[in-house]
Design a protein around this motif. Structure first.
Motif, PDB file in Angstrom:
ATOM      1  N   ALA A 102       0.833  -1.109  -0.015  1.00 39.11           N
ATOM      2  CA  ALA A 102       0.148  -0.056  -0.030  1.00 39.11           C
ATOM      3  C   ALA A 102       0.887   1.355   0.034  1.00 39.11           C
ATOM      4  CB  ALA A 102      -0.948   0.110   1.253  1.00 39.11           C
ATOM      5  N   GLY A 103       2.040   1.165  -0.486  1.00 40.26           N
ATOM      6  CA  GLY A 103       2.964   2.355  -0.655  1.00 40.26           C
ATOM      7  C   GLY A 103       4.070   2.247   0.295  1.00 40.26           C
ATOM      8  N   VAL A 104       4.777   0.940   0.600  1.00 34.96           N
ATOM      9  CA  VAL A 104       5.788   0.659   1.168  1.00 34.96           C
ATOM     10  C   VAL A 104       6.887   0.842   0.592  1.00 34.96           C
ATOM     11  CG1 VAL A 104       7.071  -0.810   3.051  1.00 34.96           C
ATOM     12  CG2 VAL A 104       4.622  -0.737   3.032  1.00 34.96           C
ATOM     13  N   THR A 105       8.102   1.458   0.985  1.00 40.04           N
ATOM     14  CA  THR A 105       9.222   1.697   0.176  1.00 40.04           C
ATOM     15  C   THR A 105      10.328   0.416   0.564  1.00 40.04           C
ATOM     16  OG1 THR A 105       9.156   3.925  -0.266  1.00 40.04           O
ATOM     17  CG2 THR A 105      11.306   2.980  -0.451  1.00 40.04           C
ATOM     18  N   VAL A 106      10.931  -0.361  -0.476  1.00 43.61           N
ATOM     19  CA  VAL A 106      11.900  -1.522  -0.247  1.00 43.61           C
ATOM     20  C   VAL A 106      13.110  -0.988  -1.037  1.00 43.61           C
ATOM     21  CG1 VAL A 106       9.900  -2.908   0.609  1.00 43.61           C
ATOM     22  CG2 VAL A 106      10.699  -2.852  -1.713  1.00 43.61           C
ATOM     23  N   HIS A 107      14.185  -1.696  -0.682  1.00 46.33           N
ATOM     24  CA  HIS A 107      15.435  -1.750  -1.362  1.00 46.33           C
ATOM     25  C   HIS A 107      15.438  -3.274  -1.974  1.00 46.33           C
ATOM     26  CE1 HIS A 107      16.604   1.930   0.921  1.00 46.33           C
ATOM     27  NE2 HIS A 107      17.491   2.233   0.139  1.00 46.33           N
ATOM     28  N   ARG A 108      15.209  -3.183  -3.142  1.00 42.29           N
ATOM     29  CA  ARG A 108      15.292  -4.648  -3.980  1.00 42.29           C
ATOM     30  C   ARG A 108      16.512  -4.841  -4.587  1.00 42.29           C
ATOM     31  NH1 ARG A 108       9.667  -5.776  -6.737  1.00 42.29           N
ATOM     32  NH2 ARG A 108       9.320  -6.131  -4.479  1.00 42.29           N
ATOM     33  N   SER A 109      17.031  -6.036  -4.739  1.00 44.66           N
ATOM     34  CA  SER A 109      18.185  -6.275  -5.341  1.00 44.66           C
ATOM     35  C   SER A 109      18.134  -7.388  -6.154  1.00 44.66           C
ATOM     36  CB  SER A 109      19.240  -6.797  -4.471  1.00 44.66           C
ATOM     37  OG  SER A 109      18.997  -7.620  -3.336  1.00 44.66           O
ATOM     38  N   ILE A 110      17.695  -8.912  -5.662  1.00 40.53           N
ATOM     39  CA  ILE A 110      16.969  -9.899  -6.540  1.00 40.53           C
ATOM     40  C   ILE A 110      15.779  -9.560  -6.822  1.00 40.53           C
ATOM     41  CG2 ILE A 110      16.886 -12.585  -6.651  1.00 40.53           C
ATOM     42  CD1 ILE A 110      18.875 -12.647  -4.412  1.00 40.53           C
TER      43      ILE A 110
ATOM     44  N   PHE B 255      16.635 -18.481  -5.729  1.00 40.45           N
ATOM     45  CA  PHE B 255      16.044 -17.345  -5.078  1.00 40.45           C
ATOM     46  C   PHE B 255      15.396 -16.429  -6.134  1.00 40.45           C
ATOM     47  CE2 PHE B 255      19.677 -18.613  -2.422  1.00 40.45           C
ATOM     48  CZ  PHE B 255      19.093 -18.925  -1.650  1.00 40.45           C
ATOM     49  N   LEU B 256      14.316 -15.826  -5.975  1.00 37.35           N
ATOM     50  CA  LEU B 256      13.418 -15.057  -6.754  1.00 37.35           C
ATOM     51  C   LEU B 256      13.513 -13.498  -6.569  1.00 37.35           C
ATOM     52  CD1 LEU B 256      10.567 -17.519  -6.687  1.00 37.35           C
ATOM     53  CD2 LEU B 256      12.060 -17.316  -8.759  1.00 37.35           C
ATOM     54  N   MET B 257      13.579 -13.256  -5.233  1.00 36.15           N
ATOM     55  CA  MET B 257      13.642 -11.825  -5.075  1.00 36.15           C
ATOM     56  C   MET B 257      14.023 -11.447  -3.588  1.00 36.15           C
ATOM     57  SD  MET B 257      10.256  -9.309  -4.351  1.00 36.15           S
ATOM     58  CE  MET B 257       9.679  -9.843  -2.549  1.00 36.15           C
ATOM     59  N   LEU B 258      14.771 -10.402  -3.325  1.00 38.55           N
ATOM     60  CA  LEU B 258      15.347 -10.006  -2.151  1.00 38.55           C
ATOM     61  C   LEU B 258      14.576  -8.566  -1.821  1.00 38.55           C
ATOM     62  CD1 LEU B 258      16.736 -10.588   0.932  1.00 38.55           C
ATOM     63  CD2 LEU B 258      18.743  -9.641  -0.376  1.00 38.55           C
ATOM     64  N   ASP B 259      13.943  -8.285  -0.784  1.00 39.09           N
ATOM     65  CA  ASP B 259      13.775  -6.835  -0.541  1.00 39.09           C
ATOM     66  C   ASP B 259      14.094  -6.838   1.066  1.00 39.09           C
ATOM     67  OD1 ASP B 259      12.045  -6.399  -2.713  1.00 39.09           O
ATOM     68  OD2 ASP B 259      10.205  -6.597  -1.755  1.00 39.09           O
ATOM     69  N   HIS B 260      14.865  -5.442   0.939  1.00 38.92           N
ATOM     70  CA  HIS B 260      15.243  -4.965   2.450  1.00 38.92           C
ATOM     71  C   HIS B 260      14.284  -3.988   2.789  1.00 38.92           C
ATOM     72  CE1 HIS B 260      18.498  -2.566   4.702  1.00 38.92           C
ATOM     73  NE2 HIS B 260      17.708  -3.140   5.609  1.00 38.92           N
ATOM     74  N   PHE B 261      13.397  -3.817   3.520  1.00 37.93           N
ATOM     75  CA  PHE B 261      12.665  -3.112   3.874  1.00 37.93           C
ATOM     76  C   PHE B 261      12.881  -2.288   5.099  1.00 37.93           C
ATOM     77  CE2 PHE B 261      10.641  -7.031   5.197  1.00 37.93           C
ATOM     78  CZ  PHE B 261      10.466  -6.750   6.483  1.00 37.93           C
ATOM     79  N   GLY B 262      12.585  -1.095   5.310  1.00 36.35           N
ATOM     80  CA  GLY B 262      12.860  -0.581   6.498  1.00 36.35           C
ATOM     81  C   GLY B 262      12.489   1.176   6.423  1.00 36.35           C
ATOM     82  N   SER B 263      12.384   1.804   7.600  1.00 40.12           N
ATOM     83  CA  SER B 263      11.843   2.917   7.633  1.00 40.12           C
ATOM     84  C   SER B 263      11.673   3.451   9.251  1.00 40.12           C
ATOM     85  CB  SER B 263      10.604   3.469   7.051  1.00 40.12           C
ATOM     86  OG  SER B 263      10.330   5.032   7.077  1.00 40.12           O
ATOM     87  N   ASP B 264      12.091   4.745   9.568  1.00 37.43           N
ATOM     88  CA  ASP B 264      11.747   5.364  10.595  1.00 37.43           C
ATOM     89  C   ASP B 264      10.595   6.281  10.902  1.00 37.43           C
ATOM     90  OD1 ASP B 264      12.902   7.561   9.485  1.00 37.43           O
ATOM     91  OD2 ASP B 264      14.686   7.654  10.764  1.00 37.43           O
ATOM     92  N   ASN B 265      10.012   6.344   9.635  1.00 40.72           N
ATOM     93  CA  ASN B 265       8.876   7.147   9.358  1.00 40.72           C
ATOM     94  C   ASN B 265       7.464   6.250   9.121  1.00 40.72           C
ATOM     95  OD1 ASN B 265       6.671   8.954   8.756  1.00 40.72           O
ATOM     96  ND2 ASN B 265       7.670   9.671   6.944  1.00 40.72           N
ATOM     97  N   PRO B 266       6.799   6.080  10.475  1.00 37.81           N
ATOM     98  CA  PRO B 266       5.603   5.103  10.200  1.00 37.81           C
ATOM     99  C   PRO B 266       4.388   5.654   9.130  1.00 37.81           C
ATOM    100  CG  PRO B 266       5.989   5.812  12.394  1.00 37.81           C
ATOM    101  CD  PRO B 266       7.000   6.652  11.785  1.00 37.81           C
TER     102      PRO B 266
END
Length: 285
Positions: free
Chosen positions: A19-27, A38-49
């Protein structure tokens, strides 16, 4: 011993999911479509809820596994198998969607922080239409191995004489969370028959004398040993390996099968409410 060098360096880039989450995708990007199994790797994270509180509402999956590892905050999970979980910091979740699962993942912050990884692992053709399955473990259940200047959390596979909590029989996945003090060295025997990658998410490191910065994924080449040295500020990274499946991958959104016809069938099943064989209540409705 033959050290495994970096075969390909893939800088993660930002994409918007759910619904609008920003992720860092590599795979799962144009630079690296997949790395069997492996099909996908998402590194998600934020300090802004505000950036993630809308989360990942109900959505379907078929034909693969999701492996979620929370670093900070927590993730509320509900699925059509009837599972309801609250994956807290340091915990892991393994969900085999197989023939079909509908689930929701709603991130929740702790002191503003929400951070983690989601890895998609393929299933061989023989297992794609098998029954779904689910494993979830808290941080306290995950074994740790102390190093001279660091630690290794063993999520899946084996390291230092201990086995991780997650069992992934089809591809024998190894999943380590490695924390190293400044200039500390980490070495691991790792057969070249297993595809492997390292992803640095704190600090920087050198892998076989090649630099690896934050938000960079290194695909490992041939060899039988991994050799990593942390930078001046230390490093934290995940090291993941798995046995390749060696089958065609046809992916469209949340469905991963072997042929286009199977993808079309998945969409038809979802449209006609046949994707899930026995759907339990997810949210009381």
């Amino acid at each position: 011993m033959n050290t495994r060098h970096i075969r390909q360096l893939v800088p993660a880039f930002e994409v918007t999911e759910g619904a609008g989450v920003t992720v860092h995708r590599s795979i799962g990007t144009p630079a690296l479509k997949n790395l069997d199994p492996f099909l996908m790797l998402d590194h998600f994270g934020s300090d802004n809820p505000d950036e993630y509180i809308a989360g990942f509402p109900e959505h379907p999956h078929r034909g693969f596994i999701t492996f979620t590892y929370m670093l900070d905050g927590h993730m509320e999970h509900r699925d059509s198998m009837g599972n309801r979980g609250d994956l807290k910091a340091g915990g892991v979740q393994w969900m085999k969607a197989a023939s079909g699962v509908i689930h929701s993942e709603m991130p929740q912050q702790t002191d503003g922080l929400m951070r983690g990884f989601q890895l998609w692992i393929n299933l061989p053709a023989r297992d794609k239409m098998s029954d779904p399955a689910y494993q979830e473990f808290s941080s306290a259940a995950i074994p740790e191995v102390a190093l001279d200047a660091g630690r290794v959390r063993v999520l899946a596979g084996e390291f230092g004489g201990v086995r991780g909590v997650i069992e992934d029989p089809a591809t024998d996945v190894l999943y380590l969370d490695v924390t190293l003090a400044a200039a500390a060295r980490f070495s691991l025997p790792l057969s070249g028959t297993r595809n492997a990658f390292a992803y640095v998410f704190e600090g920087a490191a050198r892998l076989a004398e090649q630099e690896l910065k934050t938000h960079n994924l290194a695909v490992l080449g041939a060899g039988d040993t991994v050799d990593i040295v942390a930078g001046e500020e230390g490093a934290r990274l995940i090291l993941v390996a798995g046995r390749p499946i060696g089958e065609p991958v046809v992916q469209y959104g949340p469905f991963v099968m072997n042929t286009r016809e199977e993808i079309e069938q998945a969409f038809a099943d979802y449209r006609d409410d046949r994707l899930v064989r026995t759907r339990a209540a997810m949210s009381g409705h």
